[in-house]
Design a protein around this motif. Structure first.
Motif, PDB file in Angstrom:
ATOM      1  N   HIS A   1       0.964  -1.235  -0.071  1.00 31.07           N
ATOM      2  CA  HIS A   1       0.162   0.017  -0.010  1.00 31.07           C
ATOM      3  C   HIS A   1       0.922   1.398  -0.088  1.00 31.07           C
TER       4      HIS A   1
ATOM      5  N   HIS B   1      -6.445  -0.852   5.314  1.00 29.34           N
ATOM      6  CA  HIS B   1      -6.433  -0.342   6.568  1.00 29.34           C
ATOM      7  C   HIS B   1      -7.307  -1.271   7.629  1.00 29.34           C
TER       8      HIS B   1
ATOM      9  N   ASP C   1       0.526   2.625   3.362  1.00 30.14           N
ATOM     10  CA  ASP C   1       0.055   4.090   2.913  1.00 30.14           C
ATOM     11  C   ASP C   1       0.964   5.051   2.752  1.00 30.14           C
TER      12      ASP C   1
ATOM     13  N   HIS D   1       1.765   5.101  -2.259  1.00 33.51           N
ATOM     14  CA  HIS D   1       1.325   6.078  -3.356  1.00 33.51           C
ATOM     15  C   HIS D   1       2.629   6.946  -4.180  1.00 33.51           C
TER      16      HIS D   1
ATOM     17  N   LYS E   1      -7.136  -0.739  -7.713  1.00 35.96           N
ATOM     18  CA  LYS E   1      -7.296  -0.087  -6.360  1.00 35.96           C
ATOM     19  C   LYS E   1      -8.722   0.953  -6.400  1.00 35.96           C
TER      20      LYS E   1
HETATM   21 ZN   LIG Z   1      -3.750   4.852   0.705  1.00 35.28          ZN
END
Ligand SMILES: [Zn+2]
Length: 405
Positions: free
Chosen positions: A72, A277, A332, A74, A174
């Motif tokens: 995860h 999450h 994340d 970005h 995603k």
């Molecule tokens: Zn994310």
């Protein structure tokens, strides 16, 4: 506040107190005027940075015990967004492979999965930049064509887009919380589109038949659906980011969003879903367990939720034990994401995750920040054995993505 500033500030506070008169010289502090509180100091919450006096050992875990797949991250995002809905193919990059690889090497991160790889020409660009030159280090996921979602033939168009993304090299899909919280009937206007709307059925099915896992973010922390007031445990975070609140307006409740997601999971049993999450309800692990039991086509990921898991270490430890084959390492992480310290792509972030998973250290910060950004508490390590660490760090993700590490 830097260490120097803090000391100067504390010095000033001390001097002011000794002189018996607090003045504006001490930021955030003022004398209480009410009779019952006379003489007491007042302190702005944002100025309060208590240092723990607990003599607890600190284990520094610079490298993960086993190679890591961070499922995860970005590294790119859609350049255009209106009312929370990403539009068009165009991407912007948050980093280059050269800026990311040294941290990956230092932290024992074998593979980074860039989830927000956009679609069409943007996807090609993201793949060309990261995945093509470093096929063993980067994986790219595609995203739905939200801007096409009002078309009557959207189902067909979207399924075809998944197929061509797969041919271009995308390994999964995603779905941001756009679905359920931002996407509307006329894309950026009108009533909210439901997560289990039938127009997406062919998209979920296409991912299933192409063996592309769907990494799905639905809803948000429970506190984001409550009023931002003195009872809200994420008050400071919501006060800093008022647009993160989903209280009121026409937003569905957290429970409604998760129920709609669950209907999708039930309807597409051949599609693999990664519930990001920690299933988007890390506050309620019994509920996440129930979902994992009900839907064998799911796994969960840890991103930006060790603050939740680490404040309930005993429950988390037995959760990880029970679902050890369905838990994926993820952070994340966002390069240069200083606005969200719990996600900033730096060495210190990974060291905290590793410390949480590998050690039994007590009462430490879950984010590299002077004030815990997702609620004022600290966390406890869960000290996983090697057999589970191996699965969580890479084994489970490698199986799901068809990779060898
Ligand atoms: Zn994310």
């Amino acid at each position: 506040m830097s260490e120097m500033n803090r000391r100067q500030w504390l010095g000033r506070v001390g001097a002011a107190t000794a002189a018996g008169a607090l003045s504006e010289a001490a930021p955030g502090l003022a004398q209480v005027k009410s009779p019952e509180g006379a003489g007491k100091m007042k302190l702005e919450l944002s100025e309060f940075q208590p240092k723990s006096m607990l003599h607890a050992p600190e284990t520094k875990v610079e490298r993960a015990r086993f190679p890591v797949i961070d499922i995860h991250t970005h590294l790119s995002f859609r350049a255009k967004s209106v009312n929370g809905v990403g539009l068009g193919d165009k991407v912007e990059f948050l980093a280059s492979p050269d800026s990311v690889l040294p941290i990956m090497d230092r932290k024992n991160i074998r593979v980074m999965v860039n989830l927000t790889g956009s679609s069409g020409s943007g996807l090609n660009e993201a793949i060309d930049k990261f995945q093509k030159p470093h096929p063993d280090r980067f994986v790219t996921f595609t995203e739905p064509l939200w801007d096409q979602s009002a078309r009557p033939d959207y189902g067909k168009v979207q399924a075809a887009a998944i197929e061509s993304a797969n041919r271009a090299g995308a390994r999964g899909l995603k779905v941001l919380k756009t679905l359920g919280l931002y996407l509307r009937e006329r894309v950026t206007e009108g009533p909210l589109v439901k997560i289990d709307d039938r127009r997406f059925d062919s998209m979920w099915e296409a991912c299933g038949s192409l063996k592309m896992p769907v990494a799905i973010h639905v809803s948000d922390p429970e506190a984001f659906f409550l009023p931002t007031d003195r009872f809200n445990e994420r008050f400071e975070e919501l006060n800093n980011h008022p647009d993160w609140s989903f209280h009121g307006k026409d937003f569905p409740s957290n429970a409604e969003l998760l129920q709609a997601r669950n209907r999708v999971l039930a309807r597409h049993p051949k599609t693999q879903f990664i519930l990001l999450h920690v299933g988007n309800d890390a506050e309620n692990l019994p509920y996440v367990s129930e979902c994992l039991d009900r839907f064998p086509n799911t796994s969960v990921e840890l991103g930006a939720r060790i603050g939740e898991l680490g404040r309930q270490p005993r429950r988390s430890r037995s959760f990880v034990d029970r679902y050890q084959d369905r838990i994926l390492f993820g952070t994340d992480a966002v390069p240069n994401g200083t606005d969200t310290p719990q996600q900033v792509f730096v060495d210190a972030l990974y060291e905290i995750y590793y410390r949480f998973l590998e050690t039994k250290d007590e009462y430490f910060d879950y984010a590299p920040a002077p004030i815990p950004p997702q609620g004022r508490w600290r966390i406890y390590g869960i000290g996983l054995p090697e057999s589970i660490l191996q699965k969580v760090y890479h084994g489970n993700a490698a199986r799901l993505l068809g990779l060898t590490v």
